[in-house]
Every structure is written in structure tokens, then in C-alpha cells.
Design a protein around this motif. Sequence first.
Motif, short mmCIF file in Angstrom:
data_model
loop_
_atom_site.label_atom_id
_atom_site.label_comp_id
_atom_site.label_asym_id
_atom_site.label_seq_id
_atom_site.Cartn_x
_atom_site.Cartn_y
_atom_site.Cartn_z
N PRO A 195 0.81 -1.22 0.00
CA PRO A 195 0.00 0.00 0.00
C PRO A 195 0.85 1.28 0.00
O PRO A 195 0.46 2.28 -0.60
CB PRO A 195 -0.83 -0.11 1.29
N ASP A 196 2.02 1.22 0.64
CA ASP A 196 2.92 2.38 0.64
C ASP A 196 3.40 2.68 -0.78
O ASP A 196 3.43 3.84 -1.21
CB ASP A 196 4.13 2.13 1.54
N LEU A 197 3.78 1.63 -1.50
CA LEU A 197 4.23 1.83 -2.87
C LEU A 197 3.09 2.36 -3.73
O LEU A 197 3.28 3.28 -4.53
CB LEU A 197 4.78 0.52 -3.45
N GLN A 198 1.90 1.81 -3.57
CA GLN A 198 0.74 2.27 -4.33
C GLN A 198 0.50 3.76 -4.10
O GLN A 198 0.29 4.53 -5.05
CB GLN A 198 -0.51 1.47 -3.95
N ARG A 199 0.57 4.19 -2.84
CA ARG A 199 0.37 5.61 -2.49
C ARG A 199 1.44 6.50 -3.12
O ARG A 199 1.16 7.63 -3.51
CB ARG A 199 0.37 5.80 -0.98
N GLU A 200 2.66 6.01 -3.20
CA GLU A 200 3.75 6.80 -3.80
C GLU A 200 3.62 6.88 -5.32
O GLU A 200 3.95 7.91 -5.91
CB GLU A 200 5.11 6.18 -3.43
N LEU A 201 3.16 5.80 -5.95
CA LEU A 201 3.10 5.76 -7.40
C LEU A 201 1.90 6.51 -7.98
O LEU A 201 2.03 7.16 -9.03
CB LEU A 201 3.06 4.31 -7.89
N GLU A 202 0.76 6.42 -7.35
CA GLU A 202 -0.47 6.98 -7.92
C GLU A 202 -0.35 8.43 -8.37
O GLU A 202 -0.76 8.75 -9.49
CB GLU A 202 -1.64 6.80 -6.95
N PRO A 203 0.22 9.34 -7.55
CA PRO A 203 0.28 10.73 -8.02
C PRO A 203 1.28 10.96 -9.16
O PRO A 203 1.20 11.97 -9.85
CB PRO A 203 0.69 11.51 -6.77
N LEU A 204 2.20 10.03 -9.38
CA LEU A 204 3.19 10.18 -10.44
C LEU A 204 2.62 9.84 -11.82
O LEU A 204 3.06 10.38 -12.83
CB LEU A 204 4.39 9.27 -10.19
N LEU A 205 1.69 8.90 -11.85
CA LEU A 205 1.28 8.30 -13.12
C LEU A 205 0.67 9.26 -14.14
O LEU A 205 0.99 9.16 -15.32
CB LEU A 205 0.34 7.12 -12.85
N PRO A 206 -0.17 10.22 -13.75
CA PRO A 206 -0.74 11.11 -14.77
C PRO A 206 0.32 11.91 -15.53
O PRO A 206 0.15 12.21 -16.71
CB PRO A 206 -1.65 12.04 -13.97
N ASP A 207 1.43 12.23 -14.87
CA ASP A 207 2.48 13.06 -15.46
C ASP A 207 3.60 12.22 -16.09
O ASP A 207 4.39 12.73 -16.88
CB ASP A 207 3.07 13.95 -14.35
N ALA A 208 3.66 10.95 -15.76
CA ALA A 208 4.82 10.13 -16.13
C ALA A 208 4.86 9.80 -17.62
O ALA A 208 3.87 9.37 -18.20
CB ALA A 208 4.81 8.82 -15.34
#
Length: 100
Positions: free
Chosen positions: A26-39
Motif C-alpha cells: 500500500p505504501d508503494l501504491q500511495r507513492e506511485l499513484e500521483p506520479l502516473l498522470p504526469d509520467a
Amino acid sequence: MTINIKNEDSIYTVALEGRLDTVTSPDLQRELEPLLPDAKKVILDLTALEYISSAGLRVVLSTYQTLDDMGRELIIRHPSETVLKVFRLTQLEEILTIEA
């Protein structure tokens, strides 16, 4: 698990250290989610990842599907033999781009 994120022109390198399991996924999911739209691309550097469970695989696969739907790329970089074996056993090696 330790998560280190570097951003270079919207190419995110996410280095994981330790264990990616039910507790830490869940920690990784929380870190990745905000990056994806811009990545433009996400690189998961697994050099120091010792273990990945099915919960960790779900996060990796979910990230792959989200990026793929946007026409972007997920790269798995330098998995240990133990982690690579899990990708092979689950046949995710056939779907994911893995750079040994």
C-alpha cells in the motif's frame, strides 16, 4: 521497505529496497499513484528488493496497466534472481519489460 523516487523530465525512477509484501505494497501504491498522470515512463529499480509477494505483484501489474492504457511504459530494472524467479513463475515476464 524504502522507496526512493527520482524524476528526470517526467521519467520516474523508483528504487525499492527491502520487501514488497502485504504490509508495504500500500505504501508503494500511495507513492506511485500521483506520479502516473504526469509520467512519460516509470522505471522500477529492484536492485535492492529482496522479496516480492502477490500483493506486490498486484501493485506492479496495476501500475503497468495504468501506464499501458495511457500509451506509456513501465520498466522493471535489475531484479534479483529471487524476484526475477517470481516474475517467471507468474509469467509476468512475458508481459512486463524487464531489464536484467
